[in-house]
Write a protein that holds these residues in place. Structure first.
Motif, PDB file in Angstrom:
ATOM      1  N   VAL A 135      -6.036   3.434   0.276  1.00  0.00           N
ATOM      2  CA  VAL A 135      -5.263   3.482   1.525  1.00  0.00           C
ATOM      3  C   VAL A 135      -4.167   4.546   1.424  1.00  0.00           C
ATOM      4  CG1 VAL A 135      -3.807   2.159   3.088  1.00  0.00           C
ATOM      5  CG2 VAL A 135      -5.743   1.063   2.005  1.00  0.00           C
ATOM      6  N   ARG A 136      -3.596   4.727   0.212  1.00  0.00           N
ATOM      7  CA  ARG A 136      -2.506   5.698   0.078  1.00  0.00           C
ATOM      8  C   ARG A 136      -2.996   7.136   0.287  1.00  0.00           C
ATOM      9  NH1 ARG A 136      -2.891   4.486  -5.633  1.00  0.00           N
ATOM     10  NH2 ARG A 136      -3.858   6.232  -6.710  1.00  0.00           N
ATOM     11  N   ARG A 137      -4.297   7.370   0.161  1.00  0.00           N
ATOM     12  CA  ARG A 137      -4.831   8.719   0.339  1.00  0.00           C
ATOM     13  C   ARG A 137      -5.241   8.997   1.795  1.00  0.00           C
ATOM     14  NH1 ARG A 137      -5.212  11.105  -4.408  1.00  0.00           N
ATOM     15  NH2 ARG A 137      -5.589   9.862  -6.275  1.00  0.00           N
ATOM     16  N   LEU A 138      -5.143   7.980   2.651  1.00  0.00           N
ATOM     17  CA  LEU A 138      -5.526   8.167   4.051  1.00  0.00           C
ATOM     18  C   LEU A 138      -4.352   8.742   4.841  1.00  0.00           C
ATOM     19  CD1 LEU A 138      -7.396   4.787   4.694  1.00  0.00           C
ATOM     20  CD2 LEU A 138      -8.409   6.996   4.162  1.00  0.00           C
ATOM     21  N   SER A 139      -4.663   9.415   5.952  1.00  0.00           N
ATOM     22  CA  SER A 139      -3.598   9.940   6.814  1.00  0.00           C
ATOM     23  C   SER A 139      -2.934   8.777   7.552  1.00  0.00           C
ATOM     24  CB  SER A 139      -4.193  10.918   7.819  1.00  0.00           C
ATOM     25  OG  SER A 139      -4.996  10.205   8.742  1.00  0.00           O
ATOM     26  N   GLY A 140      -1.777   9.069   8.185  1.00  0.00           N
ATOM     27  CA  GLY A 140      -1.054   8.020   8.915  1.00  0.00           C
ATOM     28  C   GLY A 140      -1.914   7.394   9.991  1.00  0.00           C
ATOM     29  N   GLY A 141      -2.658   8.231  10.717  1.00  0.00           N
ATOM     30  CA  GLY A 141      -3.527   7.731  11.779  1.00  0.00           C
ATOM     31  C   GLY A 141      -4.641   6.860  11.232  1.00  0.00           C
ATOM     32  N   GLN A 142      -5.198   7.287  10.084  1.00  0.00           N
ATOM     33  CA  GLN A 142      -6.275   6.484   9.474  1.00  0.00           C
ATOM     34  C   GLN A 142      -5.741   5.140   8.994  1.00  0.00           C
ATOM     35  OE1 GLN A 142      -7.545   9.523   6.659  1.00  0.00           O
ATOM     36  NE2 GLN A 142      -9.575   9.540   7.591  1.00  0.00           N
ATOM     37  N   ARG A 143      -4.526   5.160   8.431  1.00  0.00           N
ATOM     38  CA  ARG A 143      -3.925   3.888   7.963  1.00  0.00           C
ATOM     39  C   ARG A 143      -3.726   2.939   9.129  1.00  0.00           C
ATOM     40  NH1 ARG A 143      -0.918   6.682   3.692  1.00  0.00           N
ATOM     41  NH2 ARG A 143       0.836   7.062   5.046  1.00  0.00           N
ATOM     42  N   LEU A 159      -5.528 -10.899  21.019  1.00  0.00           N
ATOM     43  CA  LEU A 159      -5.279  -9.736  20.171  1.00  0.00           C
ATOM     44  C   LEU A 159      -3.869  -9.217  20.474  1.00  0.00           C
ATOM     45  CD1 LEU A 159      -6.634  -7.901  18.098  1.00  0.00           C
ATOM     46  CD2 LEU A 159      -7.592  -6.577  19.985  1.00  0.00           C
ATOM     47  N   VAL A 160      -3.011  -9.239  19.468  1.00  0.00           N
ATOM     48  CA  VAL A 160      -1.610  -8.837  19.647  1.00  0.00           C
ATOM     49  C   VAL A 160      -1.396  -7.540  18.878  1.00  0.00           C
ATOM     50  CG1 VAL A 160       0.779  -9.537  19.295  1.00  0.00           C
ATOM     51  CG2 VAL A 160      -0.934 -11.261  19.823  1.00  0.00           C
ATOM     52  N   LEU A 161      -1.109  -6.475  19.590  1.00  0.00           N
ATOM     53  CA  LEU A 161      -1.007  -5.151  18.964  1.00  0.00           C
ATOM     54  C   LEU A 161       0.377  -4.560  19.229  1.00  0.00           C
ATOM     55  CD1 LEU A 161      -4.447  -3.765  20.240  1.00  0.00           C
ATOM     56  CD2 LEU A 161      -3.998  -4.918  18.068  1.00  0.00           C
ATOM     57  N   ASP A 162       1.149  -4.427  18.166  1.00  0.00           N
ATOM     58  CA  ASP A 162       2.506  -3.883  18.307  1.00  0.00           C
ATOM     59  C   ASP A 162       2.465  -2.389  18.003  1.00  0.00           C
ATOM     60  OD1 ASP A 162       5.173  -3.715  18.700  1.00  0.00           O
ATOM     61  OD2 ASP A 162       5.738  -5.246  17.239  1.00  0.00           O
ATOM     62  N   GLU A 163       2.573  -1.606  19.018  1.00  0.00           N
ATOM     63  CA  GLU A 163       2.527  -0.139  18.933  1.00  0.00           C
ATOM     64  C   GLU A 163       1.294   0.358  18.161  1.00  0.00           C
ATOM     65  OE1 GLU A 163       6.172   1.791  18.153  1.00  0.00           O
ATOM     66  OE2 GLU A 163       7.340   0.389  19.330  1.00  0.00           O
ATOM     67  N   PRO A 164       0.113   0.060  18.683  1.00  0.00           N
ATOM     68  CA  PRO A 164      -1.104   0.452  17.957  1.00  0.00           C
ATOM     69  C   PRO A 164      -1.350   1.951  17.927  1.00  0.00           C
ATOM     70  CG  PRO A 164      -1.674  -0.423  20.111  1.00  0.00           C
ATOM     71  CD  PRO A 164      -0.197  -0.618  19.952  1.00  0.00           C
ATOM     72  N   THR A 165      -0.747   2.701  18.858  1.00  0.00           N
ATOM     73  CA  THR A 165      -1.072   4.133  18.929  1.00  0.00           C
ATOM     74  C   THR A 165      -0.129   5.003  18.109  1.00  0.00           C
ATOM     75  OG1 THR A 165       0.196   4.244  20.981  1.00  0.00           O
ATOM     76  CG2 THR A 165      -2.184   4.026  21.186  1.00  0.00           C
ATOM     77  N   THR A 166       0.855   4.376  17.445  1.00  0.00           N
ATOM     78  CA  THR A 166       1.794   5.156  16.631  1.00  0.00           C
ATOM     79  C   THR A 166       1.030   5.899  15.534  1.00  0.00           C
ATOM     80  OG1 THR A 166       3.447   3.469  17.018  1.00  0.00           O
ATOM     81  CG2 THR A 166       3.889   4.994  15.217  1.00  0.00           C
ATOM     82  N   GLY A 167       1.264   7.196  15.448  1.00  0.00           N
ATOM     83  CA  GLY A 167       0.656   7.984  14.378  1.00  0.00           C
ATOM     84  C   GLY A 167      -0.750   8.473  14.681  1.00  0.00           C
TER      85      GLY A 167
END
Lengths: 289, 275
Positions: A135-143, A159-167
């Motif tokens: 996971v540490r090698r993935l980009s912010g968007g991939q994480r 489904l509760v999504l808190d700021e899912p589009t960040t990054g």
């Protein structure tokens, strides 16, 4: 009966009233929560996700009481997917290992079925090819997409999504919208975001929160309609406008106030309506408790 | 890549898939398939999709499943279920590196006592009860488990996860510590005396952590225990921290801590569970 029903819900942190007697009900479909920082969006989502308890009021999830018996709470959590605003990623876990860990916490005890489900949600968020990466090698968007994958485990009914589009970059955001639009038919999706275009593209309903209270609750088109006749294109900036800026065409986009001389009325966007709804509050940044 | 000329016909490919060719024939067809796109396309039509899907799932399963730490693999052999092993694998203090460093510290403490004689029990008494305490503290909490915010919203539940991990840490560290304790000079009761505070301080830590979190909780327990051991160096016999009267005090502390935990967890058992 609504899948999620909040009646007079309140929550206080120290002296800060994060939610002040909020009444809301949600059923199938995607609802977007908009509001400035400290408006109470995350608090509301955490209460619905059974992460924290409200101080007052009554919450009903899938017709059950999360404050009732332990069995009631567990039954709710079995049908709940939650993407927290900030989620730590164990540095030595792979994307597959991360989602599998959450799958076990969600009681996917049969190894074969669990692995199939983990692969399904990783495929769904477009990470099938990155399953074995740390996971540490993935980009912010991939994480962020790995985190979303765990929320989708077991096709939850809430489904509760808190700021899912960040990054996420524009392509990834489009992919997320596609994913959510597919599952929205089957479940109740609540998401918070600072991106009004995400709400406009994804949500049939929008709730605007500010200072812990609901300022607007209705279809996106109705919120946009509240700004009709109050947005202009002009050669000059508005002198008493709520906000105005020079666009790429060289003309000024003027929101609120009085129209400058020669201004031409233009179609308002959701962002215009949101800014007008909150007025000066939209720019107020209140530190969360 | 496509080869010109010869291609494997359907009966030959069917026999290859059925495994009915001899070793040389099978290897020849396999080599040809690697080089010939036409034959790969031909065999794709013959091979049964469910078989292919199952085989591919098997390959992915082997490649994607994360390796378990040594301690967890041993636990699996001892009968720990596969889902619990996945949860334990994510525990910081069950990783090989953490356990190895804990055992090295214990080894040095034991060596110090062996070299210093029975009058100098302090190094072992200082370290032995702290290993399980710090191991349990490192097994949960926002500082050591980045998924903490998520764990509380899952059906498995935070309290259950903490208890499972606590048990796993104790099972991992206590046997080795006990073996090292047997090497100490003196009567058997003395060499096993550390076990009392070791077992008592774990519920004390959990009860304290329910108020102040595992990081502060473990610091308080470590400072308090170090104080007891270091004080015994100056004013009382070296065996004082593990004598019978003190063991009763530890037992009482453990019981009080369990009561505190039960009351707090019961009162707050639904959302935002205490543990």
């Amino acid at each position: 009966m609504n899948a999620v029903q909040l009646d007079a819900i309140s929550k206080t942190y120290g002296r800060t009233r994060a939610l002040d007697v909020v009444d809301l009900g949600f059923d199938r479909g995607v609802t977007g929560l908009l509001g400035p920082n400290g408006a109470g969006k995350t608090t509301l989502l955490r209460i619905v996700a059974t992460s924290i308890a409200a101080d007052g009021g009554r919450l009903s999830l899938l017709g059950r009481d999360p404050q009732g018996s332990h069995d009631e709470l567990t039954a709710i959590r079995r049908q709940l997917g939650y993407l927290p605003q900030e989620l730590g990623y164990p540095s030595d876990m792979t994307a597959f290992g991360f989602v599998e860990y959450v799958a076990v916490l969600k009681e996917w005890n049969d190894r074969d079925r669990r692995h199939r489900e983990v692969r399904r949600v990783l495929d769904l968020v477009g990470l099938a090819g990155s399953a074995t990466k740390k996971v540490r090698r993935l980009s912010g968007g991939q994480r962020r997409r790995v985190a979303l994958a765990q929320a989708l485990l077991g096709e939850p009914r809430i489904l509760v999504l808190d700021e899912p589009t960040t990054g996420l970059d524009p392509t990834q955001r489009a992919d997320l919208r596609r994913t959510l639009s597919v599952i929205a038919d089957r479940c109740t999706v609540l998401l918070s975001t600072h991106q009004t275009e995400d709400v406009a593209a994804l949500c049939e309903r929008v709730v605007v929160l500010a200072g812990g209270t609901v300022r607007f609750d209705g279809p996106v088109t109705e919120l946009v309609a509240t700004a009709a006749g109050r947005v202009w294109l002009s050669d000059e900036p508005g002198s008493d406008a709520l906000v105005s800026w020079r666009t790429g065409t060289g003309r000024h986009h003027v929101v609120g106030g009085t129209p400058p001389p020669g201004a031409v009325e233009t179609e308002p966007t959701l962002e215009d309506a949101y800014l007008l709804m909150l007025g000066a509050e939209a720019r107020t940044v209140r530190a969360p408790a | 890549m496509t080869t010109r000329g010869w291609h494997a016909d359907v009966p030959l490919l069917t026999a290859y898939l059925a495994g009915s060719l001899d070793a040389v024939g099978g290897a020849s067809v396999e080599q040809h398939l690697v080089r010939c796109a036409d034959c790969r396309a031909a065999i794709a039509d013959i091979v049964r999709a469910p078989v292919l899907k199952r085989a591919w799932a098997g390959v992915r399963d082997t490649v994607e499943s994360p390796a378990l730490p040594l301690a967890v693999r041993l636990a699996r052999r001892c009968g720990v279920s596969e889902p619990v092993a996945v949860l334990l694998a994510a525990t910081t203090s069950l990783r090989t590196a953490w356990l190895a460093s804990a055992f090295v510290a214990l080894g040095f403490a034991t060596a110090a006592v062996l070299l210093g004689g029975a009058d100098l029990l302090a190094p072992f008494l200082l370290v032995a009860p702290m290993v399980p305490v710090l191991g349990v503290a490192a097994a949960y909490g926002p500082h050591t488990d980045p998924l903490e915010s998520l764990v509380g919203t899952t059906p498995y539940g935070r309290s259950r996860l903490i208890l499972v991990r606590t048990l796993a840490v104790l099972v991992s560290v206590l046997p080795v510590t006990a073996l090292l304790g047997l090497l100490l000079p003196g009567p058997l009761w003395l060499t096993a005396g550390w076990l009392g505070p070791a077992l008592a301080l774990v519920p004390v830590l959990l009860a304290l952590s329910s108020f102040v979190g595992p990081r502060t909780g473990s610091a308080v327990v470590a400072i308090a225990w170090s104080g007891v051991v270091l004080l015994s160096l100056r004013v009382v016999p070296a065996t004082w921290p593990v004598e019978a009267t003190q063991q009763l005090v530890y037992l009482a502390l453990a019981l009080v801590s369990v009561v505190v935990l039960v009351v707090r967890t019961h009162r707050d058992r639904m959302i935002g569970a205490t543990l």
